[in-house]
Design an enzyme around this catalytic site. Structure first.
Site, PDB file in Angstrom:
ATOM      1  N   SER A  71      41.193 -13.574  23.068  1.00 26.32           N
ATOM      2  CA  SER A  71      40.186 -12.584  23.473  1.00 26.32           C
ATOM      3  C   SER A  71      38.795 -13.194  23.557  1.00 26.32           C
ATOM      4  CB  SER A  71      40.109 -11.448  22.449  1.00 26.32           C
ATOM      5  OG  SER A  71      41.224 -10.620  22.551  1.00 26.32           O
TER       6      SER A  71
ATOM      7  N   HIS B   3      40.792 -10.785  28.442  1.00 23.22           N
ATOM      8  CA  HIS B   3      41.760 -11.801  28.830  1.00 23.22           C
ATOM      9  C   HIS B   3      41.785 -11.903  30.354  1.00 23.22           C
ATOM     10  CE1 HIS B   3      44.011 -12.480  24.991  1.00 23.22           C
ATOM     11  NE2 HIS B   3      43.350 -11.382  24.693  1.00 23.22           N
TER      12      HIS B   3
END
Ligand code: HPA
Length: 267
Positions: free
Chosen positions: A28, A58
């Site tokens: 992330s 992402h």
């Protein structure tokens, strides 16, 4: 031909035949490293069976090309167990890396810290992990290979190489144990205290199933956490996914320097 062999052929047709020396999975808020790779980007949507990687922060694409003079295959987005209830959701992408001839895998993630000396912005190299989510990506795998030894799952040689690279960059890279919680809810303060008692140094919602799958496939692996927050109850800051994404760049710049140095030093 197996699905992974078919996809490997499709990728070779577009990105060339040479096997990537390293696979990288970006967590992330850490996806921008993929943009630094000189090569070919293939969206997961063009790779049938690849997960849709629906979590913001992402970038769901595979990038194959050169980074610091090494051929790499970067998975810019990962799917998590909590998105589908399938712990093996990253199996096909990892099988494809293997089919491309990749032997080494570096994983990154965002994590919550259980240690005062690992504040937000710090990095932690995983020395080991605890699969606290209580499931396993190899459940249902019929072959005897499912009984994967997990001693040294976090490869000592790769870890030493990452530590050398961090030292050369003057960046602290302490080791610690990562505890996998399923998510998607964050942990309670009691769960964080329990994880600490169990021997964890950081908590997160990813990476562990991928390490298990990677070891099953015979890939050597190492993983680095970017600490984005203190675990629940350990500080006054509010924990949220937005906060994770906002804090990840703090550590991501340091992690990028380490990874570039690591690849360049040819570990
Ligand atoms: N818990 C679980 N996963 C996380 C955290 C956390 O505190 N921070 C970033 N990912």
């Amino acid at each position: 031909m197996s699905r992974s062999a078919e996809l490997a052929r499709l990728i070779r047709d577009r990105a060339g035949d040479a096997p990537p020396e390293y696979g990288l999975i970006l967590g992330s808020g850490l996806g921008h490293l993929a943009a630094a790779v000189q090569g070919v980007a293939i969206p997961y949507s063009e790779l049938p069976g690849f997960p849709h990687a629906g979590v913001s922060g992402h970038v769901p694409q595979l990038v194959v090309g050169q980074l610091q003079g090494r051929r790499v295959a970067v998975l810019g987005g990962r799917a998590h167990y909590y998105e589908s209830g399938r712990a093996d959701v990253m199996r096909l992408p990892l099988e494809v890396l293997k089919a491309l001839g990749t032997e080494r895998l570096i994983l990154t993630n965002a994590a919550g810290s259980l240690r005062a000396d690992l504040p937000p912005g710090a990095l932690m190299l995983l020395s080991d992990h605890i699969a606290f989510a209580g499931t396993n990506p190899l459940i249902g795998e019929p072959s005897e290979a499912r009984f994967v030894p997990m001693t040294d799952a976090h490869d000592p040689t790769l870890r030493a190489g990452l530590k050398t690279a961090a030292e050369a960059e003057g960046i602290a890279l302490p080791e610690g144990v990562y505890c996998w919680f399923s998510g998607p809810s964050f942990e309670t303060p009691a769960e964080i205290r329990a994880a600490r008692i169990l021997g964890a140094d950081a908590v997160g919602m990813s990476t562990v199933p991928e390490v298990i799958l990677a070891r099953f496939l015979g890939l050597r692996c190492a993983a680095v956490s970017v600490i984005t927050n203190m675990g629940a109850g350990l500080s006054d800051e509010a924990i949220s996914h937005d906060h994770t994404k906002a804090m990840a760049p703090l550590g991501a710049a340091k992690l990028e320097r380490i990874l570039r140095r690591f690849l360049g030093q040819g570990a």
